[in-house]
Design a protein around this motif. Structure first.
Motif, PDB file in Angstrom:
ATOM      1  N   VAL A   7      -4.983  91.715  58.141  1.00  0.00           N
ATOM      2  CA  VAL A   7      -4.321  92.397  57.022  1.00  0.00           C
ATOM      3  C   VAL A   7      -4.808  93.835  56.949  1.00  0.00           C
ATOM      4  N   ASP A   8      -3.981  94.681  56.270  1.00  0.00           N
ATOM      5  CA  ASP A   8      -4.401  96.071  56.073  1.00  0.00           C
ATOM      6  C   ASP A   8      -5.186  96.176  54.762  1.00  0.00           C
ATOM      7  N   SER A   9      -5.549  97.376  54.367  1.00  0.00           N
ATOM      8  CA  SER A   9      -6.381  97.574  53.174  1.00  0.00           C
ATOM      9  C   SER A   9      -5.668  97.159  51.885  1.00  0.00           C
ATOM     10  N   SER A  10      -4.342  97.043  51.904  1.00  0.00           N
ATOM     11  CA  SER A  10      -3.593  96.584  50.727  1.00  0.00           C
ATOM     12  C   SER A  10      -3.284  95.093  50.798  1.00  0.00           C
ATOM     13  N   ASN A  11      -3.898  94.389  51.738  1.00  0.00           N
ATOM     14  CA  ASN A  11      -3.741  92.948  51.935  1.00  0.00           C
ATOM     15  C   ASN A  11      -2.348  92.563  52.455  1.00  0.00           C
ATOM     16  N   ASN A  12      -1.638  93.509  53.092  1.00  0.00           N
ATOM     17  CA  ASN A  12      -0.368  93.209  53.751  1.00  0.00           C
ATOM     18  C   ASN A  12      -0.661  92.627  55.124  1.00  0.00           C
ATOM     19  N   VAL A  13       0.027  91.532  55.471  1.00  0.00           N
ATOM     20  CA  VAL A  13      -0.198  90.877  56.757  1.00  0.00           C
ATOM     21  C   VAL A  13       0.338  91.762  57.876  1.00  0.00           C
ATOM     22  N   LEU A  14      -0.519  92.075  58.835  1.00  0.00           N
ATOM     23  CA  LEU A  14      -0.124  92.844  60.005  1.00  0.00           C
ATOM     24  C   LEU A  14       0.201  91.928  61.177  1.00  0.00           C
ATOM     25  N   PHE A  15      -0.600  90.860  61.323  1.00  0.00           N
ATOM     26  CA  PHE A  15      -0.502  89.985  62.481  1.00  0.00           C
ATOM     27  C   PHE A  15      -0.967  88.602  62.065  1.00  0.00           C
ATOM     28  N   ALA A  16      -0.274  87.549  62.519  1.00  0.00           N
ATOM     29  CA  ALA A  16      -0.682  86.191  62.163  1.00  0.00           C
ATOM     30  C   ALA A  16      -0.364  85.229  63.300  1.00  0.00           C
ATOM     31  N   ILE A  17      -1.232  84.235  63.464  1.00  0.00           N
ATOM     32  CA  ILE A  17      -0.995  83.119  64.373  1.00  0.00           C
ATOM     33  C   ILE A  17      -1.173  81.853  63.550  1.00  0.00           C
ATOM     34  N   THR A  18      -0.145  80.982  63.550  1.00  0.00           N
ATOM     35  CA  THR A  18      -0.242  79.748  62.774  1.00  0.00           C
ATOM     36  C   THR A  18      -0.834  78.647  63.636  1.00  0.00           C
ATOM     37  N   ALA A  19      -1.763  77.898  63.051  1.00  0.00           N
ATOM     38  CA  ALA A  19      -2.478  76.849  63.788  1.00  0.00           C
ATOM     39  C   ALA A  19      -1.582  75.658  64.094  1.00  0.00           C
ATOM     40  N   ALA A  20      -0.638  75.341  63.207  1.00  0.00           N
ATOM     41  CA  ALA A  20       0.184  74.139  63.380  1.00  0.00           C
ATOM     42  C   ALA A  20       1.082  74.202  64.608  1.00  0.00           C
ATOM     43  N   ASN A  21       1.653  75.380  64.896  1.00  0.00           N
ATOM     44  CA  ASN A  21       2.617  75.453  65.990  1.00  0.00           C
ATOM     45  C   ASN A  21       2.388  76.627  66.945  1.00  0.00           C
ATOM     46  N   ASN A  23       2.946  79.742  66.395  1.00  0.00           N
ATOM     47  CA  ASN A  23       3.861  80.867  66.198  1.00  0.00           C
ATOM     48  C   ASN A  23       3.079  82.134  65.898  1.00  0.00           C
ATOM     49  N   VAL A  24       3.583  83.256  66.404  1.00  0.00           N
ATOM     50  CA  VAL A  24       2.955  84.557  66.194  1.00  0.00           C
ATOM     51  C   VAL A  24       3.861  85.380  65.299  1.00  0.00           C
ATOM     52  N   GLY A  25       3.271  85.981  64.291  1.00  0.00           N
ATOM     53  CA  GLY A  25       4.044  86.824  63.388  1.00  0.00           C
ATOM     54  C   GLY A  25       3.474  88.220  63.307  1.00  0.00           C
ATOM     55  N   MET A  26       4.352  89.207  63.308  1.00  0.00           N
ATOM     56  CA  MET A  26       3.958  90.591  63.059  1.00  0.00           C
ATOM     57  C   MET A  26       4.710  91.021  61.811  1.00  0.00           C
ATOM     58  N   GLY A  27       3.959  91.387  60.795  1.00  0.00           N
ATOM     59  CA  GLY A  27       4.569  91.739  59.519  1.00  0.00           C
ATOM     60  C   GLY A  27       4.850  90.540  58.637  1.00  0.00           C
ATOM     61  N   THR A  28       4.421  89.350  59.051  1.00  0.00           N
ATOM     62  CA  THR A  28       4.602  88.138  58.250  1.00  0.00           C
ATOM     63  C   THR A  28       3.437  87.190  58.483  1.00  0.00           C
ATOM     64  N   GLY A  29       3.005  86.507  57.435  1.00  0.00           N
ATOM     65  CA  GLY A  29       1.941  85.523  57.543  1.00  0.00           C
ATOM     66  C   GLY A  29       2.479  84.126  57.810  1.00  0.00           C
ATOM     67  N   PRO A  31       5.211  83.013  60.299  1.00  0.00           N
ATOM     68  CA  PRO A  31       6.244  83.181  61.320  1.00  0.00           C
ATOM     69  C   PRO A  31       7.089  81.927  61.488  1.00  0.00           C
ATOM     70  N   GLY A  32       8.403  82.088  61.477  1.00  0.00           N
ATOM     71  CA  GLY A  32       9.323  80.964  61.580  1.00  0.00           C
ATOM     72  C   GLY A  32       9.852  80.731  62.981  1.00  0.00           C
ATOM     73  N   ALA A  33       9.361  81.474  63.954  1.00  0.00           N
ATOM     74  CA  ALA A  33       9.798  81.346  65.346  1.00  0.00           C
ATOM     75  C   ALA A  33       8.588  81.599  66.229  1.00  0.00           C
ATOM     76  N   PRO A  34       8.652  81.270  67.511  1.00  0.00           N
ATOM     77  CA  PRO A  34       7.513  81.534  68.387  1.00  0.00           C
ATOM     78  C   PRO A  34       7.019  82.975  68.309  1.00  0.00           C
ATOM     79  N   LEU A  35       7.947  83.945  68.165  1.00  0.00           N
ATOM     80  CA  LEU A  35       7.585  85.334  67.902  1.00  0.00           C
ATOM     81  C   LEU A  35       8.495  85.828  66.797  1.00  0.00           C
TER      82      LEU A  35
END
Length: 190
Positions: A7-21, A23-29, A31-35
């Motif tokens: 996350v950035d200094s305002s707690n906005n998600v920059l990058f995320a990887i979900t453990a369940a599946n 999925n990688v997200g940029m700009g979202t915590g 992610p609803g698709a592999p990318l």
């Protein structure tokens, strides 16, 4: 497993990887698709707007995105080694042996080539052998087409089973009706 986020200094998600599946997200915590790349609006990349930029720093190289199905290359969208934008059919005729890089090209002067990498007109369609080149116009009532056969240009009524309505022969003679080889400058058949 834990979800991983940055996350950035305002707690906005920059990058995320979900453990369940995974999925990688940029700009979202979440992610609803592999990318999953999400932006809140226009993203300026230098002078132009772009959500994703692919920058191949080599010279005279191909750059693009390839689409495969079941491990077999099918299509590529990107730049050719001469900076022509192309859509390539990598699985032409049911095989990867003869890819069609001239399937669809847009040159640096914005001319479109179908079947040619070097269009000589704003829209240039090229074929080999006996393949037809055609343009179809269809509404709920009728279906018309413009096609080439051999060296003739044919305007046909597809709704009526492909009946020729007008033919411009290779000699420049015009036949109106169902003639395919007009012998005179203008022939009208009824």
């Amino acid at each position: 497993g834990h979800n991983q986020t940055a996350v950035d200094s305002s707690n906005n998600v920059l990058f995320a990887i979900t453990a369940a599946n995974g999925n990688v997200g940029m700009g979202t915590g979440a992610p609803g698709a592999p990318l999953d790349i999400e932006t809140a609006g226009n993203t300026q990349d230098g002078t132009y707007y772009s959500t994703v930029t692919i920058n191949n720093t080599g010279s005279s190289t191909f750059s693009g995105v390839r689409f495969d199905r079941s491990g077999v290359a099918k299509w590529r969208v990107g730049l050719k080694n001469d900076d022509v934008f192309q859509i390539s059919n990598l699985y032409t005729g049911g095989t990867t042996a003869n890819p069609d890089d001239e399937c669809f090209n847009i040159s640096n002067n914005s001319s479109i080539g179908l079947g040619t990498a070097s269009p000589t007109a704003k829209i240039h369609m090229k074929t080999t052998g006996t393949e037809k080149i055609g343009i179809a116009v269809q509404n709920s009532q009728r279906h018309y087409g413009i096609a080439t056969t051999g060296q003739n240009l044919i305007f046909e009524d597809i709704s009526a089973g492909g009946v020729n309505r007008m033919v411009v022969g290779s000699s420049g003679n015009i036949g109106i009706g169902s003639n395919t080889s007009p012998a005179q400058a203008l022939e009208v058949y009824r």
